[in-house]
Scaffold this motif. Structure first.
Motif, PDB file in Angstrom:
ATOM      1  N   ALA A  81       0.835  -1.205   0.000  1.00  0.00           N
ATOM      2  CA  ALA A  81       0.000   0.000   0.000  1.00  0.00           C
ATOM      3  C   ALA A  81       0.872   1.257   0.000  1.00  0.00           C
ATOM      4  CB  ALA A  81      -0.936  -0.010   1.200  1.00  0.00           C
ATOM      5  N   ASN A  82       1.954   1.253   0.798  1.00  0.00           N
ATOM      6  CA  ASN A  82       2.868   2.397   0.825  1.00  0.00           C
ATOM      7  C   ASN A  82       3.545   2.601  -0.525  1.00  0.00           C
ATOM      8  OD1 ASN A  82       2.290   2.900   3.496  1.00  0.00           O
ATOM      9  ND2 ASN A  82       4.134   1.942   4.280  1.00  0.00           N
ATOM     10  N   ALA A  83       3.917   1.496  -1.177  1.00  0.00           N
ATOM     11  CA  ALA A  83       4.575   1.591  -2.480  1.00  0.00           C
ATOM     12  C   ALA A  83       3.624   2.179  -3.511  1.00  0.00           C
ATOM     13  CB  ALA A  83       5.069   0.217  -2.926  1.00  0.00           C
ATOM     14  N   GLY A 103      13.740   4.959  11.373  1.00  0.00           N
ATOM     15  CA  GLY A 103      13.649   6.146  10.546  1.00  0.00           C
ATOM     16  C   GLY A 103      12.476   6.051   9.599  1.00  0.00           C
ATOM     17  N   ARG A 104      12.249   7.149   8.880  1.00  0.00           N
ATOM     18  CA  ARG A 104      11.190   7.187   7.864  1.00  0.00           C
ATOM     19  C   ARG A 104      11.819   6.821   6.524  1.00  0.00           C
ATOM     20  NH1 ARG A 104       6.502   8.640   9.176  1.00  0.00           N
ATOM     21  NH2 ARG A 104       5.767   9.638   7.275  1.00  0.00           N
ATOM     22  N   PHE A 105      11.113   5.977   5.790  1.00  0.00           N
ATOM     23  CA  PHE A 105      11.615   5.494   4.512  1.00  0.00           C
ATOM     24  C   PHE A 105      10.513   5.557   3.465  1.00  0.00           C
ATOM     25  CE2 PHE A 105      14.577   3.646   7.451  1.00  0.00           C
ATOM     26  CZ  PHE A 105      15.775   3.537   6.758  1.00  0.00           C
ATOM     27  N   LEU A 106      10.933   5.716   2.225  1.00  0.00           N
ATOM     28  CA  LEU A 106      10.055   5.641   1.069  1.00  0.00           C
ATOM     29  C   LEU A 106      10.425   4.386   0.297  1.00  0.00           C
ATOM     30  CD1 LEU A 106       7.943   7.174  -0.742  1.00  0.00           C
ATOM     31  CD2 LEU A 106       9.907   7.990  -2.042  1.00  0.00           C
ATOM     32  N   ILE A 107       9.429   3.645  -0.119  1.00  0.00           N
ATOM     33  CA  ILE A 107       9.700   2.456  -0.931  1.00  0.00           C
ATOM     34  C   ILE A 107      10.015   2.926  -2.344  1.00  0.00           C
ATOM     35  CG2 ILE A 107       8.797   0.298  -1.841  1.00  0.00           C
ATOM     36  CD1 ILE A 107       7.061   0.195   0.719  1.00  0.00           C
ATOM     37  N   GLN A 108      11.269   2.796  -2.709  1.00  0.00           N
ATOM     38  CA  GLN A 108      11.756   3.228  -4.008  1.00  0.00           C
ATOM     39  C   GLN A 108      11.348   2.240  -5.092  1.00  0.00           C
ATOM     40  OE1 GLN A 108      13.445   6.109  -4.356  1.00  0.00           O
ATOM     41  NE2 GLN A 108      13.609   5.888  -6.549  1.00  0.00           N
ATOM     42  N   ARG A 109      11.282   0.962  -4.707  1.00  0.00           N
ATOM     43  CA  ARG A 109      10.984  -0.077  -5.695  1.00  0.00           C
ATOM     44  C   ARG A 109      10.408  -1.289  -4.986  1.00  0.00           C
ATOM     45  NH1 ARG A 109      13.696  -1.180 -10.922  1.00  0.00           N
ATOM     46  NH2 ARG A 109      13.036  -3.260 -11.470  1.00  0.00           N
ATOM     47  N   LEU A 110       9.390  -1.898  -5.590  1.00  0.00           N
ATOM     48  CA  LEU A 110       8.803  -3.134  -5.092  1.00  0.00           C
ATOM     49  C   LEU A 110       8.561  -4.028  -6.296  1.00  0.00           C
ATOM     50  CD1 LEU A 110       7.527  -4.876  -2.840  1.00  0.00           C
ATOM     51  CD2 LEU A 110       5.376  -3.642  -3.251  1.00  0.00           C
ATOM     52  N   SER A 113       7.698 -11.456  -8.329  1.00  0.00           N
ATOM     53  CA  SER A 113       7.964 -12.405  -9.407  1.00  0.00           C
ATOM     54  C   SER A 113       7.550 -13.800  -8.952  1.00  0.00           C
ATOM     55  CB  SER A 113       9.449 -12.389  -9.800  1.00  0.00           C
ATOM     56  OG  SER A 113      10.247 -12.809  -8.722  1.00  0.00           O
ATOM     57  N   GLY A 114       7.375 -14.676  -9.915  1.00  0.00           N
ATOM     58  CA  GLY A 114       7.025 -16.050  -9.603  1.00  0.00           C
ATOM     59  C   GLY A 114       7.240 -16.929 -10.813  1.00  0.00           C
ATOM     60  N   ASP A 115       7.851 -18.043 -10.597  1.00  0.00           N
ATOM     61  CA  ASP A 115       8.062 -19.013 -11.658  1.00  0.00           C
ATOM     62  C   ASP A 115       6.951 -20.048 -11.637  1.00  0.00           C
ATOM     63  OD1 ASP A 115      10.497 -17.879 -12.422  1.00  0.00           O
ATOM     64  OD2 ASP A 115      11.590 -19.013 -10.916  1.00  0.00           O
ATOM     65  N   PHE A 116       6.661 -20.608 -12.809  1.00  0.00           N
ATOM     66  CA  PHE A 116       5.716 -21.697 -12.876  1.00  0.00           C
ATOM     67  C   PHE A 116       6.198 -22.807 -11.942  1.00  0.00           C
ATOM     68  CE2 PHE A 116       4.515 -25.828 -14.637  1.00  0.00           C
ATOM     69  CZ  PHE A 116       3.142 -25.687 -14.603  1.00  0.00           C
ATOM     70  N   ASN A 117       5.308 -23.299 -11.118  1.00  0.00           N
ATOM     71  CA  ASN A 117       5.633 -24.394 -10.190  1.00  0.00           C
ATOM     72  C   ASN A 117       6.596 -23.939  -9.085  1.00  0.00           C
ATOM     73  OD1 ASN A 117       4.495 -26.819  -9.907  1.00  0.00           O
ATOM     74  ND2 ASN A 117       6.011 -27.977 -11.075  1.00  0.00           N
ATOM     75  N   GLY A 118       6.623 -22.662  -8.793  1.00  0.00           N
ATOM     76  CA  GLY A 118       7.498 -22.145  -7.742  1.00  0.00           C
ATOM     77  C   GLY A 118       6.765 -21.128  -6.890  1.00  0.00           C
ATOM     78  N   GLU A 119       7.436 -20.657  -5.857  1.00  0.00           N
ATOM     79  CA  GLU A 119       6.807 -19.696  -4.951  1.00  0.00           C
ATOM     80  C   GLU A 119       6.822 -18.293  -5.540  1.00  0.00           C
ATOM     81  OE1 GLU A 119      11.164 -19.607  -3.929  1.00  0.00           O
ATOM     82  OE2 GLU A 119       9.747 -21.243  -4.158  1.00  0.00           O
ATOM     83  N   ARG A 120       5.927 -17.449  -5.035  1.00  0.00           N
ATOM     84  CA  ARG A 120       5.893 -16.031  -5.411  1.00  0.00           C
ATOM     85  C   ARG A 120       6.898 -15.313  -4.526  1.00  0.00           C
ATOM     86  NH1 ARG A 120       0.554 -12.268  -4.792  1.00  0.00           N
ATOM     87  NH2 ARG A 120       1.591 -10.261  -4.973  1.00  0.00           N
ATOM     88  N   THR A 121       7.753 -14.517  -5.126  1.00  0.00           N
ATOM     89  CA  THR A 121       8.779 -13.813  -4.369  1.00  0.00           C
ATOM     90  C   THR A 121       8.630 -12.308  -4.590  1.00  0.00           C
ATOM     91  OG1 THR A 121      10.384 -13.938  -6.163  1.00  0.00           O
ATOM     92  CG2 THR A 121      10.422 -15.729  -4.550  1.00  0.00           C
ATOM     93  N   TYR A 122       9.294 -11.546  -3.728  1.00  0.00           N
ATOM     94  CA  TYR A 122       9.307 -10.106  -3.896  1.00  0.00           C
ATOM     95  C   TYR A 122      10.640  -9.549  -3.441  1.00  0.00           C
ATOM     96  CZ  TYR A 122       8.295  -9.616   1.136  1.00  0.00           C
ATOM     97  OH  TYR A 122       8.336  -9.670   2.502  1.00  0.00           O
ATOM     98  N   SER A 123      10.947  -8.363  -3.943  1.00  0.00           N
ATOM     99  CA  SER A 123      12.120  -7.633  -3.486  1.00  0.00           C
ATOM    100  C   SER A 123      11.722  -6.164  -3.382  1.00  0.00           C
ATOM    101  CB  SER A 123      13.303  -7.820  -4.433  1.00  0.00           C
ATOM    102  OG  SER A 123      13.003  -7.304  -5.706  1.00  0.00           O
ATOM    103  N   LEU A 124      12.380  -5.463  -2.471  1.00  0.00           N
ATOM    104  CA  LEU A 124      12.061  -4.062  -2.285  1.00  0.00           C
ATOM    105  C   LEU A 124      13.307  -3.264  -1.984  1.00  0.00           C
ATOM    106  CD1 LEU A 124      11.685  -3.251   1.129  1.00  0.00           C
ATOM    107  CD2 LEU A 124      10.098  -5.097   0.748  1.00  0.00           C
ATOM    108  N   GLN A 125      13.224  -1.977  -2.289  1.00  0.00           N
ATOM    109  CA  GLN A 125      14.301  -1.028  -2.045  1.00  0.00           C
ATOM    110  C   GLN A 125      13.696   0.159  -1.324  1.00  0.00           C
ATOM    111  OE1 GLN A 125      17.648  -1.229  -3.049  1.00  0.00           O
ATOM    112  NE2 GLN A 125      18.062   0.696  -2.021  1.00  0.00           N
ATOM    113  N   LEU A 126      14.231   0.496  -0.148  1.00  0.00           N
ATOM    114  CA  LEU A 126      13.762   1.634   0.627  1.00  0.00           C
ATOM    115  C   LEU A 126      14.857   2.681   0.704  1.00  0.00           C
ATOM    116  CD1 LEU A 126      12.698  -1.139   2.370  1.00  0.00           C
ATOM    117  CD2 LEU A 126      11.399   0.685   3.413  1.00  0.00           C
ATOM    118  N   GLU A 127      14.457   3.955   0.700  1.00  0.00           N
ATOM    119  CA  GLU A 127      15.391   5.072   0.832  1.00  0.00           C
ATOM    120  C   GLU A 127      14.944   5.934   1.993  1.00  0.00           C
ATOM    121  OE1 GLU A 127      18.189   5.436  -0.845  1.00  0.00           O
ATOM    122  OE2 GLU A 127      17.793   3.755  -2.191  1.00  0.00           O
TER     123      GLU A 127
END
Length: 135
Positions: A81-83, A103-110, A113-127
């Motif tokens: 939601a913040n992103a 501290g206070r951070f802004l989500i720069q990137r969220l 991804s997910g592969d067929f037959n694999g788990e859903r993953t995520y990555s994020l970058q905060l500034e």
């Protein structure tokens, strides 16, 4: 100083209350923090050929990168939601030895991804926005 477990390096998000409680962003496998700063060079003729820097000047920042498996936790929903809103929020970095940085951070990137037959993953970058201080 003893070695510390990487699994104990946690990213937490505030519940937004006046006396905030911090909830761990679930599913993270990796967390990385970078402290950076710009330098102000004050070298002059009297420096004897050596570069001189002005202590306490310049812009400092903290960047946090994290990646893991999506579990659908409330903290992950708040991060998403913040992103989407481009909203600043309060975060805490917690270490095994009990040290905490807040501290206070802004989500720069969220990213999701997910592969067929694999788990859903995520990555994020905060500034960081403003000071990041020991808690």
């Amino acid at each position: 100083m003893t070695a510390q477990k990487g699994s104990a390096f946690l990213l937490k998000i505030s519940d937004g209350e006046a006396l905030p409680a911090y909830q761990t962003v679930a599913g993270l496998r990796t967390t990385q923090m970078t402290v950076a700063g710009d330098t102000v060079v004050v070298t002059n003729k009297a420096s004897g050929g050596w570069r001189e820097l002005l202590s306490g000047a310049g812009v400092r920042s903290v960047s946090v990168a994290a990646a893991g498996i999506f579990l659908g936790s409330a903290a992950e929903a708040q991060v998403r939601a913040n992103a989407l809103a481009g909203a600043l929020d309060d975060y805490e970095l917690s270490f095994e030895d009990g040290e905490k940085l807040r501290g206070r951070f802004l989500i720069q990137r969220l990213d999701y991804s997910g592969d067929f037959n694999g788990e859903r993953t995520y990555s994020l970058q905060l500034e960081s926005s403003g000071p990041v201080v020991p808690a």
